[in-house]
Design an enzyme around this catalytic site. Structure first.
Site, PDB file in Angstrom:
ATOM      1  N   LYS A 182       0.844  -1.194   0.000  1.00  0.00           N
ATOM      2  CA  LYS A 182       0.000   0.000   0.000  1.00  0.00           C
ATOM      3  C   LYS A 182       0.881   1.247   0.000  1.00  0.00           C
ATOM      4  O   LYS A 182       1.826   1.369   0.773  1.00  0.00           O
ATOM      5  CB  LYS A 182      -0.925   0.003   1.220  1.00  0.00           C
ATOM      6  CG  LYS A 182      -1.993  -1.084   1.175  1.00  0.00           C
ATOM      7  CD  LYS A 182      -2.851  -1.034   2.429  1.00  0.00           C
ATOM      8  CE  LYS A 182      -3.943  -2.095   2.394  1.00  0.00           C
ATOM      9  NZ  LYS A 182      -4.979  -1.805   1.395  1.00  0.00           N
ATOM     10  N   HIS A 240      -0.213  -8.853   9.210  1.00  0.00           N
ATOM     11  CA  HIS A 240      -0.466  -7.477   8.780  1.00  0.00           C
ATOM     12  C   HIS A 240      -0.125  -6.454   9.861  1.00  0.00           C
ATOM     13  O   HIS A 240       0.610  -5.501   9.629  1.00  0.00           O
ATOM     14  CB  HIS A 240      -1.939  -7.302   8.397  1.00  0.00           C
ATOM     15  CG  HIS A 240      -2.352  -8.076   7.192  1.00  0.00           C
ATOM     16  ND1 HIS A 240      -1.481  -8.408   6.185  1.00  0.00           N
ATOM     17  CD2 HIS A 240      -3.563  -8.563   6.803  1.00  0.00           C
ATOM     18  CE1 HIS A 240      -2.129  -9.080   5.245  1.00  0.00           C
ATOM     19  NE2 HIS A 240      -3.382  -9.185   5.606  1.00  0.00           N
TER      20      HIS A 240
END
Length: 488
Positions: A182, A240
Site C-alpha cells: 500500500k 499485517h
C-alpha cells in the site's frame, strides 16, 4: 538474478477467489497502464476442463466484476499474454506438461519463471515438491510467491521454511503481505525519515502510546473452513499488524536496499518484551461477533455462519499490547486490534503524544488540555496531525483541529498494493517482501497468546455485529485516560 525482469508467470489456483479478486485485476491494471512487459507470458493453471477460449470467457467475467477500471477495448491485448494449462496440483504428469509449456522451442530447460501460489496453505509444500521434481528448483532462475499465512504457529512456520529451502534458495522465495504494498504504508517511511520535525519527536520522550487498528465490516463470507481454524490472531495480527508495527517502530535504515530494511524490522520484533505465561490476560483479549446490524441489515452471529463449528470459540476480534524494550520505545505501549463485523472498514495508525508538562491554563475555563495526535489512515488514505487551538470568543476555551497532510492530488490514480508487489516480483526487488526471520520472530511474539488461548477453550466474549468490538477491550490499556481512537 535480482535485477532481471522475468517474463513468464504461472498462477496456481487461477480460478480461485484470490486470483479473481486480486491477481487478475492487478495484472490487468498493469497492462492498461503500460507497465506489463510486452513479452510477458502468463499461464493459468487450473482443474477446470477448459481450452484457452473457456479461460478467456472466465477472465472477462472476473475483470468485469472485480477490476476497478475495466475497459473492454484493452481486453484482447491483455488476453494475448495468457494460456490455460489444465492440471491437478498433486499430479506429477501435470507438471511435466507445465514444463513443456514453459520451455522455449529448441531449449533444454524452462525459461525463467515466476510461480504464484494462490492456493490454500495446506498445498504449499506439495506444489513446491512437485515443481522441484519437474526441474524448477535451485539451479534455475525461478521465483516462488507465497501468500500468508506462513504457517499457523511457530513450529509449522519453521517446518514450511525448511521444506522450501530444501528445494529453493531464500533469494528465490517471495513471502507476500499485500499491506506492505500500500502506498500509504510506504509513505510512512517518507513521513518519518524525510521530515526532521517528525523524526525528532518519534520516541518515548514525547509519545504516550501507539494504536494500530485494522477493522473490517464484513464477516467471514465463504472462508469458514480456513477462518474457524485460524482466527483473527493468526489471520491478521501476526502478519499485517505486526508488519505495520515494525514500520512505525524501526530505526532509520542505512539504505532502502531489501536486506537493510528487513534487518531493522527484525530488530524491532526481537526487542518486543516476551509476554509472561501468567499475564496473557493482561496483555491480550479476544471476542467473537454475535448477531447485529451492519448497514441497516440484520446479520447473523459468527456461530450461525455457514461452515462454522458448533460452539466455536474462534476469535473474530483480538486486542493486544506489546512493549518494545529498546532505547527509542522503552515503556511505550503499542496497542494492536483487529476484528470482523465492526462499525467501519478502516486501517489506521494513531499515535498519541504525552500531555504538556505545565498547568498553564488551570485558572481559566479550560478544564483539560487534550494531547496531540498523529493520525495515519491506511484505508481510506489520509495523514493528519491533531492539535489544540483557542476557540473564537472572549473566554479561554480550546478545541481540536486537524492539519491534513494527505498526499494524493485530485485525479491522481491510486496504485493497488498487488500491482506494486507484482511489479517488484517481476523486477526482483524484495524490499517489500518478508524474510523468514521476520516471520519467525512475529510467531515468537504471539506464541504465548496462542498457547494460552489453546488451553482456555470453554468460553469467549461476544460483541454485537456493527459495533466497535467488546467494551472489555479497554482493559488492556495502561492508563485511565487512554482510549481507542475509533474515528480519525
Amino acid at each position: 538474478m535480482d535485477n532481471q525482469c522475468i517474463c513468464q508467470f504461472v498462477i496456481f489456483g487461477a480460478t480461485g477467489d484470490l486470483a479473481s479478486k486480486k491477481l487478475l485485476p492487478a495484472l490487468y491494471h498493469l497492462e492498461c497502464a503500460g507497465m506489463m512487459p510486452k513479452e510477458m507470458r502468463i499461464l493459468a493453471f487450473g482443474r477446470r476442463p477448459w481450452d484457452d477460449h473457456g479461460w478467456q470467457d472466465f477472465l472477462r467475467e472476473q475483470l468485469e466484476t472485480y477490476a476497478t477500471n475495466y475497459h473492454p477495448e484493452h481486453f484482447d491485448d491483455f488476453c494475448r499474454h495468457f494460456s490455460y494449462v489444465r492440471g491437478e496440483i498433486h499430479d506429477k504428469e501435470s507438471y511435466q506438461q507445465l514444463r513443456s509449456a514453459l520451455t522455449p522451442e529448441g531449449a533444454d530447460k524452462p525459461a525463467a519463471t515466476i510461480f504464484y501460489l494462490a492456493i490454500r496453505p495446506a498445498d504449499f509444500i506439495p506444489v513446491v515438491q512437485q515443481l522441484s521434481g519437474a526441474g524448477f528448483n535451485q539451479e534455475g532462475d525461478y521465483r516462488i510467491v507465497i501468500e500468508k499465512p506462513f504457517g499457523d504457529d511457530l513450529e509449522s512456520a519453521i517446518h514450511l521454511n525448511e521444506q522450501l529451502h530444501h528445494h529453493f534458495r531464500e533469494e528465490q522465495i517471495y513471502r507476500i503481505d499485500h499491506y506492505l504494498g500500500k502506498e500509504i504504508v510506504q509513505n510512512l517511511m517518507v513521513y518519518r525519515f524525510a521530515n526532521l520535525a517528525i523524526e525528532s519527536l518519534w520516541n518515548r520522550n514525547y509519545i504516550d502510546h501507539v494504536q494500530i487498528t485494522v477493522a473490517e465490516k464484513g464477516g467471514i463470507e465463504s472462508r469458514a473452513g480456513y477462518y474457524d481454524q485460524a482466527g483473527a490472531l493468526r489471520d491478521m495480527l501476526q502478519n499485517h499488524l505486526m508488519q505495520i508495527l515494525t514500520l512505525v517502530a524501526m530505526e532509520p535504515p542505512p539504505s532502502l536496499e531489501a536486506d537493510t530494511l528487513r534487518d531493522e524490522k527484525v530488530k524491532v520484533l526481537r526487542s518486543i518484551r516476551p509476554i509472561p505465561k501468567s499475564a496473557v490476560t493482561a496483555y491480550a483479549m479476544r471476542a467473537q461477533y454475535g448477531p447485529g446490524v451492519v448497514d441497516d441489515q440484520h446479520v447473523p452471529g459468527y456461530q450461525d455462519e455457514a461452515g462454522v463449528e458448533t460452539n466455536s470459540v474462534t476469535e473474530t476480534y483480538v486486542a493486544a499490547k506489546f512493549y518494545i524494550d529498546n532505547w527509542r520505545w522503552r515503556g511505550v505501549p503499542f496497542y494492536l486490534r483487529t476484528g470482523k463485523r465492526l462499525e467501519n472498514k478502516t486501517s489506521s495508525v494513531a499515535i498519541r503524544f504525552r500531555h504538556t508538562p505545565q498547568q498553564l491554563f488551570r485558572e481559566t475555563s479550560i478544564e483539560k488540555i487534550e494531547p496531540n495526535w498523529i493520525l495515519l489512515s491506511l484505508e481510506p488514505e489520509s495523514m493528519k496531525t491533531e492539535i489544540q487551538i483557542k476557540e473564537p470568543g472572549l473566554e479561554m476555551r480550546v478545541r481540536p483541529v486537524q492539519l491534513n497532510a494527505s498526499y494524493r492530488k485530485d485525479g491522481e490514480q491510486e496504485l493497488d498494493a498487488y500491482e506494486a508487489l507484482l511489479l517488484d516480483v517481476m523486477e526482483g526487488d524484495k524490499a517489500l517482501f518478508i524474510r523468514f526471520d521476520e516471520v519467525e520472530w512475529a510467531w515468537r511474539v504471539v506464541d504465548p497468546i496462542i498457547k494460552a488461548w489453546g488451553r482456555d477453550s470453554d468460553y469467549i466474549l461476544t460483541y454485537p455485529a456493527g459495533s466497535w468490538g467488546p467494551d472489555e477491550a479497554i482493559r488492556i490499556m495502561d492508563k485511565e485516560d487512554q482510549y481507542w481512537r475509533n474515528h480519525l
